[in-house]
Structure formats: C-alpha cells, structure tokens
Design a protein around this motif. Structure first.
Motif, PDB file in Angstrom:
ATOM      1  N   ALA A  86     -54.455  22.482 -11.021  1.00 51.83           N
ATOM      2  CA  ALA A  86     -54.132  23.466  -9.984  1.00 51.83           C
ATOM      3  C   ALA A  86     -54.026  22.763  -8.641  1.00 51.83           C
ATOM      4  O   ALA A  86     -54.539  21.665  -8.465  1.00 51.83           O
ATOM      5  CB  ALA A  86     -55.194  24.558  -9.939  1.00 51.83           C
ATOM      6  N   HIS A  87     -53.371  23.427  -7.704  1.00 55.76           N
ATOM      7  CA  HIS A  87     -53.125  22.934  -6.346  1.00 55.76           C
ATOM      8  C   HIS A  87     -51.989  21.906  -6.342  1.00 55.76           C
ATOM      9  O   HIS A  87     -52.015  20.917  -7.069  1.00 55.76           O
ATOM     10  CB  HIS A  87     -54.373  22.335  -5.698  1.00 55.76           C
ATOM     11  CG  HIS A  87     -55.414  23.341  -5.330  1.00 55.76           C
ATOM     12  ND1 HIS A  87     -55.123  24.496  -4.652  1.00 55.76           N
ATOM     13  CD2 HIS A  87     -56.756  23.359  -5.549  1.00 55.76           C
ATOM     14  CE1 HIS A  87     -56.240  25.197  -4.469  1.00 55.76           C
ATOM     15  NE2 HIS A  87     -57.240  24.537  -5.003  1.00 55.76           N
ATOM     16  N   MET A  88     -51.015  22.180  -5.495  1.00 53.15           N
ATOM     17  CA  MET A  88     -49.815  21.348  -5.427  1.00 53.15           C
ATOM     18  C   MET A  88     -50.129  19.864  -5.228  1.00 53.15           C
ATOM     19  O   MET A  88     -49.619  19.002  -5.936  1.00 53.15           O
ATOM     20  CB  MET A  88     -48.914  21.837  -4.290  1.00 53.15           C
ATOM     21  CG  MET A  88     -47.601  21.084  -4.158  1.00 53.15           C
ATOM     22  SD  MET A  88     -46.787  21.395  -2.571  1.00 53.15           S
ATOM     23  CE  MET A  88     -47.700  20.275  -1.501  1.00 53.15           C
ATOM     24  N   GLU A  89     -50.962  19.561  -4.240  1.00 56.65           N
ATOM     25  CA  GLU A  89     -51.221  18.154  -3.921  1.00 56.65           C
ATOM     26  C   GLU A  89     -51.905  17.432  -5.076  1.00 56.65           C
ATOM     27  O   GLU A  89     -51.576  16.281  -5.384  1.00 56.65           O
ATOM     28  CB  GLU A  89     -52.065  18.042  -2.654  1.00 56.65           C
ATOM     29  CG  GLU A  89     -51.313  18.390  -1.384  1.00 56.65           C
ATOM     30  CD  GLU A  89     -52.173  18.215  -0.144  1.00 56.65           C
ATOM     31  OE1 GLU A  89     -53.370  17.904  -0.290  1.00 56.65           O
ATOM     32  OE2 GLU A  89     -51.644  18.379   0.953  1.00 56.65           O
ATOM     33  N   SER A  90     -52.864  18.094  -5.721  1.00 55.34           N
ATOM     34  CA  SER A  90     -53.566  17.470  -6.843  1.00 55.34           C
ATOM     35  C   SER A  90     -52.616  17.207  -7.999  1.00 55.34           C
ATOM     36  O   SER A  90     -52.669  16.153  -8.643  1.00 55.34           O
ATOM     37  CB  SER A  90     -54.726  18.365  -7.305  1.00 55.34           C
ATOM     38  OG  SER A  90     -55.669  18.533  -6.286  1.00 55.34           O
ATOM     39  N   ILE A  91     -51.751  18.166  -8.267  1.00 49.47           N
ATOM     40  CA  ILE A  91     -50.769  18.011  -9.339  1.00 49.47           C
ATOM     41  C   ILE A  91     -49.848  16.835  -9.037  1.00 49.47           C
ATOM     42  O   ILE A  91     -49.610  15.970  -9.883  1.00 49.47           O
ATOM     43  CB  ILE A  91     -49.954  19.309  -9.498  1.00 49.47           C
ATOM     44  CG1 ILE A  91     -50.850  20.430 -10.053  1.00 49.47           C
ATOM     45  CG2 ILE A  91     -48.749  19.079 -10.405  1.00 49.47           C
ATOM     46  CD1 ILE A  91     -50.231  21.817  -9.964  1.00 49.47           C
ATOM     47  N   MET A  92     -49.330  16.791  -7.819  1.00 46.86           N
ATOM     48  CA  MET A  92     -48.387  15.740  -7.455  1.00 46.86           C
ATOM     49  C   MET A  92     -49.057  14.370  -7.463  1.00 46.86           C
ATOM     50  O   MET A  92     -48.485  13.384  -7.938  1.00 46.86           O
ATOM     51  CB  MET A  92     -47.771  16.022  -6.086  1.00 46.86           C
ATOM     52  CG  MET A  92     -46.924  17.277  -6.048  1.00 46.86           C
ATOM     53  SD  MET A  92     -46.037  17.463  -4.483  1.00 46.86           S
ATOM     54  CE  MET A  92     -44.734  16.247  -4.679  1.00 46.86           C
ATOM     55  N   ARG A  93     -50.263  14.312  -6.960  1.00 47.01           N
ATOM     56  CA  ARG A  93     -50.986  13.040  -6.912  1.00 47.01           C
ATOM     57  C   ARG A  93     -51.235  12.503  -8.329  1.00 47.01           C
ATOM     58  O   ARG A  93     -51.117  11.305  -8.577  1.00 47.01           O
ATOM     59  CB  ARG A  93     -52.297  13.229  -6.155  1.00 47.01           C
ATOM     60  CG  ARG A  93     -52.986  11.923  -5.791  1.00 47.01           C
ATOM     61  CD  ARG A  93     -54.209  12.183  -4.915  1.00 47.01           C
ATOM     62  NE  ARG A  93     -53.822  12.608  -3.573  1.00 47.01           N
ATOM     63  CZ  ARG A  93     -54.014  13.817  -3.077  1.00 47.01           C
ATOM     64  NH1 ARG A  93     -54.592  14.754  -3.810  1.00 47.01           N
ATOM     65  NH2 ARG A  93     -53.627  14.100  -1.837  1.00 47.01           N
ATOM     66  N   TYR A  94     -51.554  13.399  -9.243  1.00 46.20           N
ATOM     67  CA  TYR A  94     -51.815  12.995 -10.632  1.00 46.20           C
ATOM     68  C   TYR A  94     -50.579  12.357 -11.267  1.00 46.20           C
ATOM     69  O   TYR A  94     -50.638  11.249 -11.806  1.00 46.20           O
ATOM     70  CB  TYR A  94     -52.266  14.210 -11.439  1.00 46.20           C
ATOM     71  CG  TYR A  94     -52.397  13.955 -12.921  1.00 46.20           C
ATOM     72  CD1 TYR A  94     -53.451  13.204 -13.430  1.00 46.20           C
ATOM     73  CD2 TYR A  94     -51.457  14.468 -13.813  1.00 46.20           C
ATOM     74  CE1 TYR A  94     -53.571  12.960 -14.794  1.00 46.20           C
ATOM     75  CE2 TYR A  94     -51.565  14.241 -15.174  1.00 46.20           C
ATOM     76  CZ  TYR A  94     -52.626  13.481 -15.664  1.00 46.20           C
ATOM     77  OH  TYR A  94     -52.729  13.256 -17.012  1.00 46.20           O
ATOM     78  N   TYR A  95     -49.440  13.057 -11.194  1.00 47.36           N
ATOM     79  CA  TYR A  95     -48.228  12.533 -11.833  1.00 47.36           C
ATOM     80  C   TYR A  95     -47.650  11.345 -11.063  1.00 47.36           C
ATOM     81  O   TYR A  95     -47.096  10.425 -11.677  1.00 47.36           O
ATOM     82  CB  TYR A  95     -47.187  13.641 -12.001  1.00 47.36           C
ATOM     83  CG  TYR A  95     -47.584  14.620 -13.075  1.00 47.36           C
ATOM     84  CD1 TYR A  95     -47.440  14.309 -14.421  1.00 47.36           C
ATOM     85  CD2 TYR A  95     -48.153  15.845 -12.738  1.00 47.36           C
ATOM     86  CE1 TYR A  95     -47.843  15.201 -15.411  1.00 47.36           C
ATOM     87  CE2 TYR A  95     -48.564  16.739 -13.716  1.00 47.36           C
ATOM     88  CZ  TYR A  95     -48.404  16.412 -15.053  1.00 47.36           C
ATOM     89  OH  TYR A  95     -48.818  17.286 -16.036  1.00 47.36           O
TER      90      TYR A  95
END
Length: 227
Positions: A86-95
């Motif tokens: 969840a959360h845009m930044e966390s998702i983007m940082r992961y990928y």
C-alpha cells in the motif's frame, strides 16, 4: 497489461501462483498513475483494476476492508503473489529497487526520495484546487502562488543533482505533476524550460510513448472532472 473496471471484478485474497502484480485504484490517474508509468517503463506486465467512485462508496471499500486488502484504508494497493503493498511511494520504491531505478548509492537514493516527497507535497496543493468548493477562486490563487512556486522548485531540482541522475522512480512522480499543470493553464510551462524539456523527454521514451498512445491511460486525472 490487463485493465479491468471494478463492477465485474472480484479480488481474491488467496495466495496465487500468478505473481503478476495486481494494481487496484480508482478509474482515474491520481496516485496510481506514477505506478503505471513505472511499470510501463520497466515492462512489467500487470493487472489494473479501476474502481468507479460510486462503487467505492457503494460498498466496495468496506468489502476490501473486510477481506484485509486495505491495510491503511485506502488505495492504491498492489497484490503480488502473497505480498500486499500500500501507499504509492512504498510501491514505487519496492519495484524501482528491484529494477535498477532507485539510485546506486545512499546519496543518490536520498535525492530520489526528496523529489518523491516534494511531488506528493505538490500533489496536495493541486488536489486542494481540483476538489475545491470554489474552483475558480482557488484556481486563481493556485496559478498566482502554489503553481509558480512548485514549478520554480521543479526547475531548480532539474538543474541540480537530481537532474544528473539516471531515470528513477521519482522521475515519474515529478513528471506526472508537471503533466497535470497544463490542464489548469495551457501555456503554464512556457516560463519553465527545464520542466518543459523534462516533460518532453519522458513522454518520448519508447515505452511511455506507447502507453500514452495506446488509449489505456485513464482519461480523467481525478474524480472532480476539473483540472
């Protein structure tokens, strides 16, 4: 990529052998669009479930809460096998970290993080306008104050250390915010050459250009139909 409108879609909470990321958000660009842009750039195949606003408030949100799919009570979320993000930044940082789009050193990563946070600060001022009860008045204020202020900061960002970094996830956070500005005032980028050049450069990247031309990008930037 598979785009689904949330009416016929049931999201399973069961682990699956299919590890294709499943993005769930509203039927708009919003906070999911930088994620979509990142996935398109990398070439990640993903499912894209888009929930109409009326369905969200008509029971879909509670259904997802009951299924344990909204750890923070909001979208976007990603289901990727057994992983729930969840959360845009966390998702983007992961990928981004898995695909070489999150810098190579701590110094580069902190530059990327700062720009990502700036993008979200900027988004809040934009959202305050497009969802305003007095759109015309607040738009005038934005175009006189917050808009030029944030575009000016973006110009400095693109002229500084961030501007010399390789493409990274914050590039798409920043690009999306720049992309939204002409929806408020058509010629707004004319006074910000760095922003305009950056916007053109990202839009011309092969996978991004294909995505924009595909017609799969949500037409609505937000649920207010303004800006």
């Amino acid at each position: 990529r598979i785009c689904k409108r949330e009416v016929a879609t049931q999201i399973s909470t069961s682990p699956t052998m299919d590890t294709k990321p499943h993005l769930t958000y509203f039927d708009i660009r919003g906070k999911a669009e930088p994620i979509r842009l990142l996935f398109e750039e990398i070439g990640i195949q993903y499912e894209d479930t888009r929930i109409p606003r009326e369905a969200w408030f008509g029971g879909k949100k509670q259904e997802m809460v009951d299924k344990g799919l909204l750890p923070f009570g909001q979208v976007p979320i990603i289901q990727d096998g057994e992983l729930l993000l969840a959360h845009m930044e966390s998702i983007m940082r992961y990928y981004a970290s898995k695909n070489g789009l999150y810098g190579e050193t701590p110094e580069e990563r902190v530059q990327i993080d700062m720009v990502s946070v700036f993008g979200e600060d900027w988004r809040r001022s934009y959202v305050g306008v497009v969802y305003s009860g007095d759109f015309d008045q607040d738009l005038s204020k934005y175009l006189a104050q917050s808009g030029p202020k944030n575009l000016g900061i973006a110009e400095k960002i693109l002229s500084g250390p961030f501007g010399s970094l390789k493409l990274n996830f914050a590039s798409f956070v920043l690009w999306e915010m720049i992309d939204l500005q002409p929806r408020l005032k058509a010629d707004i980028l004319n006074e910000y050459p760095k922003c305009a050049a950056f916007h053109r450069a990202i839009a011309e990247r092969e996978n991004i250009k294909k995505y924009i031309a595909s017609g799969k990008r949500p037409v609505q930037a937000n649920n207010s139909n303004k800006g």
